[in-house]
Scaffold this motif. Structure first.
Motif, short mmCIF file in Angstrom:
data_model
loop_
_atom_site.label_atom_id
_atom_site.label_comp_id
_atom_site.label_asym_id
_atom_site.label_seq_id
_atom_site.Cartn_x
_atom_site.Cartn_y
_atom_site.Cartn_z
N LEU A 36 0.84 -1.20 0.00
CA LEU A 36 0.00 0.00 0.00
C LEU A 36 0.87 1.25 0.00
N THR A 37 0.34 2.31 -0.58
CA THR A 37 1.02 3.60 -0.47
C THR A 37 0.80 4.12 0.95
N SER A 38 1.59 5.09 1.34
CA SER A 38 1.41 5.66 2.68
C SER A 38 0.04 6.31 2.80
N GLU A 39 -0.46 6.88 1.72
CA GLU A 39 -1.79 7.50 1.73
C GLU A 39 -2.89 6.46 1.92
N GLU A 40 -2.78 5.33 1.22
CA GLU A 40 -3.76 4.25 1.36
C GLU A 40 -3.76 3.71 2.78
N ARG A 41 -2.58 3.46 3.29
CA ARG A 41 -2.45 2.93 4.66
C ARG A 41 -3.03 3.91 5.68
N ALA A 42 -2.71 5.18 5.53
CA ALA A 42 -3.20 6.20 6.47
C ALA A 42 -4.72 6.30 6.43
N ALA A 43 -5.29 6.23 5.24
CA ALA A 43 -6.75 6.31 5.10
C ALA A 43 -7.43 5.13 5.79
N ILE A 44 -6.87 3.95 5.64
CA ILE A 44 -7.45 2.77 6.28
C ILE A 44 -7.30 2.87 7.79
N MET A 45 -6.13 3.25 8.26
CA MET A 45 -5.91 3.38 9.70
C MET A 45 -6.85 4.44 10.30
N GLN A 46 -7.06 5.52 9.59
CA GLN A 46 -7.98 6.55 10.07
C GLN A 46 -9.40 6.01 10.13
N ALA A 47 -9.80 5.27 9.11
CA ALA A 47 -11.16 4.69 9.09
C ALA A 47 -11.35 3.69 10.22
N VAL A 48 -10.34 2.89 10.49
CA VAL A 48 -10.43 1.90 11.58
C VAL A 48 -10.54 2.61 12.93
N GLY A 49 -9.79 3.68 13.10
CA GLY A 49 -9.78 4.40 14.37
C GLY A 49 -10.94 5.34 14.58
N ARG A 50 -11.62 5.70 13.51
CA ARG A 50 -12.70 6.68 13.57
C ARG A 50 -13.83 6.25 14.51
N THR A 51 -14.08 4.98 14.58
CA THR A 51 -15.18 4.47 15.40
C THR A 51 -14.62 3.62 16.55
N GLY A 52 -13.53 4.05 17.11
CA GLY A 52 -12.78 3.29 18.10
C GLY A 52 -13.57 2.67 19.24
N GLY A 53 -14.57 3.37 19.78
CA GLY A 53 -15.31 2.84 20.92
C GLY A 53 -16.52 2.01 20.55
N ALA A 54 -16.83 1.95 19.27
CA ALA A 54 -18.01 1.23 18.81
C ALA A 54 -17.75 -0.28 18.82
N PRO A 55 -18.81 -1.07 18.86
CA PRO A 55 -18.65 -2.52 18.77
C PRO A 55 -17.96 -2.90 17.45
N GLU A 56 -17.28 -4.04 17.46
CA GLU A 56 -16.51 -4.47 16.29
C GLU A 56 -17.35 -4.53 15.02
N ARG A 57 -18.55 -5.01 15.14
CA ARG A 57 -19.43 -5.12 13.96
C ARG A 57 -19.68 -3.76 13.32
N GLU A 58 -19.93 -2.74 14.14
CA GLU A 58 -20.15 -1.39 13.62
C GLU A 58 -18.88 -0.82 13.01
#
Length: 73
Positions: A36-58
């Motif tokens: 992955l490019t650094s931009e792709e990786r950062a976007a995915i990491m941001q998306a994963v962290g965006r809902t940090g406290g939510a249940p895994e399914r959400e």
């Protein structure tokens, strides 16, 4: 043959619920397997962290939405 890229990651995340769960639980480990490019990786990491406290399914569903909007064609 090199590591799979973003298209393979997005495709797998759309159809493989176990893979998607692993991506949400341990994104660093899963993303290490992809070229992955650094931009792709950062976007995915941001998306994963965006809902940090939510249940895994959400969190998984939110990640799928980001992946579809950004990379699915």
């Amino acid at each position: 043959m090199g590591q799979p890229g973003i298209r393979e990651l997005v495709g797998r995340a759309m159809i493989d619920k176990y893979f998607l769960g692993e991506l949400v639980r341990d994104p660093d480990r899963v993303l290490a397997e992809y070229d992955l490019t650094s931009e792709e990786r950062a976007a995915i990491m941001q998306a994963v962290g965006r809902t940090g406290g939510a249940p895994e399914r959400e969190r998984a569903r939110a990640l799928q939405v980001v992946l579809m909007k950004r990379w699915a064609t």
